[in-house]
Scaffold this motif. Structure first.
Motif, PDB file in Angstrom:
ATOM      1  N   PHE A  63      12.612 -58.940  37.300  1.00 26.47           N
ATOM      2  CA  PHE A  63      12.190 -59.753  36.149  1.00 26.47           C
ATOM      3  C   PHE A  63      10.683 -59.685  35.963  1.00 26.47           C
ATOM      4  CE2 PHE A  63      10.598 -63.862  34.621  1.00 26.47           C
ATOM      5  CZ  PHE A  63      11.196 -63.909  33.368  1.00 26.47           C
ATOM      6  N   ILE A  64       9.943 -59.829  37.086  1.00 26.86           N
ATOM      7  CA  ILE A  64       8.471 -59.772  37.026  1.00 26.86           C
ATOM      8  C   ILE A  64       8.004 -58.388  36.589  1.00 26.86           C
ATOM      9  CG2 ILE A  64       6.372 -59.903  38.405  1.00 26.86           C
ATOM     10  CD1 ILE A  64       7.763 -62.000  40.150  1.00 26.86           C
ATOM     11  N   SER A  65       8.592 -57.329  37.168  1.00 23.60           N
ATOM     12  CA  SER A  65       8.195 -55.959  36.821  1.00 23.60           C
ATOM     13  C   SER A  65       8.449 -55.666  35.347  1.00 23.60           C
ATOM     14  CB  SER A  65       8.968 -54.956  37.692  1.00 23.60           C
ATOM     15  OG  SER A  65       8.710 -55.177  39.059  1.00 23.60           O
ATOM     16  N   ARG A  66       9.619 -56.101  34.849  1.00 28.46           N
ATOM     17  CA  ARG A  66       9.964 -55.841  33.450  1.00 28.46           C
ATOM     18  C   ARG A  66       8.967 -56.504  32.502  1.00 28.46           C
ATOM     19  NH1 ARG A  66      14.650 -57.487  33.732  1.00 28.46           N
ATOM     20  NH2 ARG A  66      14.463 -59.569  32.811  1.00 28.46           N
ATOM     21  N   ASN A  67       8.572 -57.731  32.821  1.00 25.15           N
ATOM     22  CA  ASN A  67       7.632 -58.439  31.957  1.00 25.15           C
ATOM     23  C   ASN A  67       6.220 -57.875  32.053  1.00 25.15           C
ATOM     24  OD1 ASN A  67       8.835 -61.018  30.543  1.00 25.15           O
ATOM     25  ND2 ASN A  67       9.850 -60.842  32.523  1.00 25.15           N
ATOM     26  N   ILE A  68       5.846 -57.385  33.232  1.00 25.60           N
ATOM     27  CA  ILE A  68       4.536 -56.745  33.374  1.00 25.60           C
ATOM     28  C   ILE A  68       4.478 -55.481  32.524  1.00 25.60           C
ATOM     29  CG2 ILE A  68       3.045 -55.482  34.968  1.00 25.60           C
ATOM     30  CD1 ILE A  68       3.757 -57.496  37.124  1.00 25.60           C
ATOM     31  N   ILE A  69       5.542 -54.668  32.592  1.00 23.42           N
ATOM     32  CA  ILE A  69       5.601 -53.442  31.797  1.00 23.42           C
ATOM     33  C   ILE A  69       5.589 -53.765  30.307  1.00 23.42           C
ATOM     34  CG2 ILE A  69       7.030 -51.463  31.193  1.00 23.42           C
ATOM     35  CD1 ILE A  69       7.982 -51.412  34.099  1.00 23.42           C
ATOM     36  N   THR A  70       6.346 -54.796  29.909  1.00 26.35           N
ATOM     37  CA  THR A  70       6.363 -55.208  28.505  1.00 26.35           C
ATOM     38  C   THR A  70       4.975 -55.638  28.051  1.00 26.35           C
ATOM     39  OG1 THR A  70       8.658 -55.962  28.721  1.00 26.35           O
ATOM     40  CG2 THR A  70       7.414 -56.781  26.839  1.00 26.35           C
ATOM     41  N   GLY A  71       4.273 -56.369  28.924  1.00 23.33           N
ATOM     42  CA  GLY A  71       2.916 -56.800  28.588  1.00 23.33           C
ATOM     43  C   GLY A  71       1.959 -55.636  28.449  1.00 23.33           C
ATOM     44  N   LEU A  72       2.084 -54.655  29.351  1.00 23.17           N
ATOM     45  CA  LEU A  72       1.223 -53.473  29.286  1.00 23.17           C
ATOM     46  C   LEU A  72       1.470 -52.686  28.006  1.00 23.17           C
ATOM     47  CD1 LEU A  72       1.336 -52.160  32.973  1.00 23.17           C
ATOM     48  CD2 LEU A  72      -0.613 -53.186  31.788  1.00 23.17           C
ATOM     49  N   VAL A  73       2.750 -52.522  27.641  1.00 22.54           N
ATOM     50  CA  VAL A  73       3.085 -51.793  26.421  1.00 22.54           C
ATOM     51  C   VAL A  73       2.488 -52.482  25.198  1.00 22.54           C
ATOM     52  CG1 VAL A  73       4.993 -51.114  24.912  1.00 22.54           C
ATOM     53  CG2 VAL A  73       5.170 -50.751  27.375  1.00 22.54           C
ATOM     54  N   ALA A  74       2.445 -53.813  25.218  1.00 24.59           N
ATOM     55  CA  ALA A  74       1.901 -54.564  24.092  1.00 24.59           C
ATOM     56  C   ALA A  74       0.375 -54.536  24.056  1.00 24.59           C
ATOM     57  CB  ALA A  74       2.392 -56.011  24.147  1.00 24.59           C
ATOM     58  N   ILE A  75      -0.243 -54.597  25.236  1.00 22.14           N
ATOM     59  CA  ILE A  75      -1.703 -54.745  25.299  1.00 22.14           C
ATOM     60  C   ILE A  75      -2.450 -53.414  25.288  1.00 22.14           C
ATOM     61  CG2 ILE A  75      -3.600 -55.543  26.775  1.00 22.14           C
ATOM     62  CD1 ILE A  75      -1.804 -57.815  27.695  1.00 22.14           C
ATOM     63  N   LEU A  76      -1.924 -52.400  25.996  1.00 23.25           N
ATOM     64  CA  LEU A  76      -2.666 -51.153  26.171  1.00 23.25           C
ATOM     65  C   LEU A  76      -3.072 -50.486  24.855  1.00 23.25           C
ATOM     66  CD1 LEU A  76      -1.072 -49.412  29.292  1.00 23.25           C
ATOM     67  CD2 LEU A  76      -3.350 -50.407  29.048  1.00 23.25           C
ATOM     68  N   PRO A  77      -2.194 -50.357  23.841  1.00 27.72           N
ATOM     69  CA  PRO A  77      -2.649 -49.736  22.583  1.00 27.72           C
ATOM     70  C   PRO A  77      -3.836 -50.456  21.964  1.00 27.72           C
ATOM     71  CG  PRO A  77      -0.253 -49.883  22.640  1.00 27.72           C
ATOM     72  CD  PRO A  77      -0.755 -50.669  23.808  1.00 27.72           C
ATOM     73  N   VAL A  78      -3.818 -51.810  22.036  1.00 26.87           N
ATOM     74  CA  VAL A  78      -4.932 -52.589  21.482  1.00 26.87           C
ATOM     75  C   VAL A  78      -6.201 -52.351  22.291  1.00 26.87           C
ATOM     76  CG1 VAL A  78      -5.764 -54.914  20.966  1.00 26.87           C
ATOM     77  CG2 VAL A  78      -3.358 -54.345  20.614  1.00 26.87           C
ATOM     78  N   LEU A  79      -6.078 -52.399  23.625  1.00 26.50           N
ATOM     79  CA  LEU A  79      -7.246 -52.210  24.485  1.00 26.50           C
ATOM     80  C   LEU A  79      -7.833 -50.809  24.341  1.00 26.50           C
ATOM     81  CD1 LEU A  79      -6.136 -53.996  27.804  1.00 26.50           C
ATOM     82  CD2 LEU A  79      -7.641 -54.844  25.992  1.00 26.50           C
TER      83      LEU A  79
END
Length: 210
Positions: free
Chosen positions: A4-20
């Motif tokens: 659960f933690i890994s899935r949400n971390i990956i989801t967060g990275l996918v959302a944030i990385l393009p912006v960053l």
């Protein structure tokens, strides 16, 4: 729990990385332009004439002028001659060609060449792939390709820079109601991005009518 933690971390990275990454590229351009061109301006102008940000403004001006000059045939020819040095230099040619192909793929000039987003039927199966019509006029095709009712379609590869330009009968092609940018993003990510919400809303009324 760990999954659960890994899935949400990956989801967060996918959302944030393009912006960053986008913000970082803008920051890098601003800092580089201010450092290089700002220092040059300070050397040429009196100190009290220089204002912070003039280097960035000069960088934007240089990019804008370069874009204008690239519309001239003579400048295009000279630039192409200069690029040949990179294309014939070992090691550099591979890196430069990949970078050049990537930016050409998304350049406004390249997009204008893509006349229509289409779905191409493969063989006798029901399998279809997304492509872009790059040439639909028989007179502009190579002499040996001027078959009746055929067009050139570019089929991009997912997660890769490149694709195939294929000669296809019009009967094997079905136009799609997608913008060029949306189709490119959809294809390059192998459909992970899905259909944009705006397009889904447009298609919902039609689905109800059916």
């Amino acid at each position: 729990m760990l999954a659960f933690i890994s899935r949400n971390i990956i989801t967060g990275l996918v959302a944030i990385l393009p912006v960053l990454l986008t913000l970082y590229l803008l920051y890098w351009f601003a800092v580089s332009a201010e450092s290089l061109l700002g220092g040059l301006i300070q050397a040429l102008l009196p100190d009290h004439w220089y204002w912070p940000g003039m280097g960035l403004a000069a960088g934007l001006l240089v990019v804008f002028i370069t874009g204008l000059l690239m519309n001239a045939y003579l400048v295009q020819r000279l630039f192409a001659k200069g690029e040949q040095l990179f294309y014939h230099t070992p090691l550099i040619k591979s890196v430069y060609r990949a970078i050049r192909d990537f930016f050409d793929y998304f350049s406004p000039t390249t997009k204008k060449e893509f006349q229509q987003v289409v779905a191409v039927t493969i063989g006798d199966t029901d399998m279809q792939v997304i492509g872009f019509v790059t040439q639909a006029e028989p007179a502009k095709l190579p002499k040996d390709f001027r078959e009746d009712d055929c067009i050139i379609v570019y089929l991009p590869l997912s997660y890769m820079i490149g694709g195939y330009a294929v000669l296809i009968p019009r009967s094997r092609v079905r136009p799609l109601d997608m913008k060029i940018e949306e189709a490119m993003r959809f294809t390059l990510t192998a459909g992970i991005t899905g259909t944009p919400p705006a397009e889904q809303k447009k298609k919902q009324p039609h689905a109800k009518q059916e």
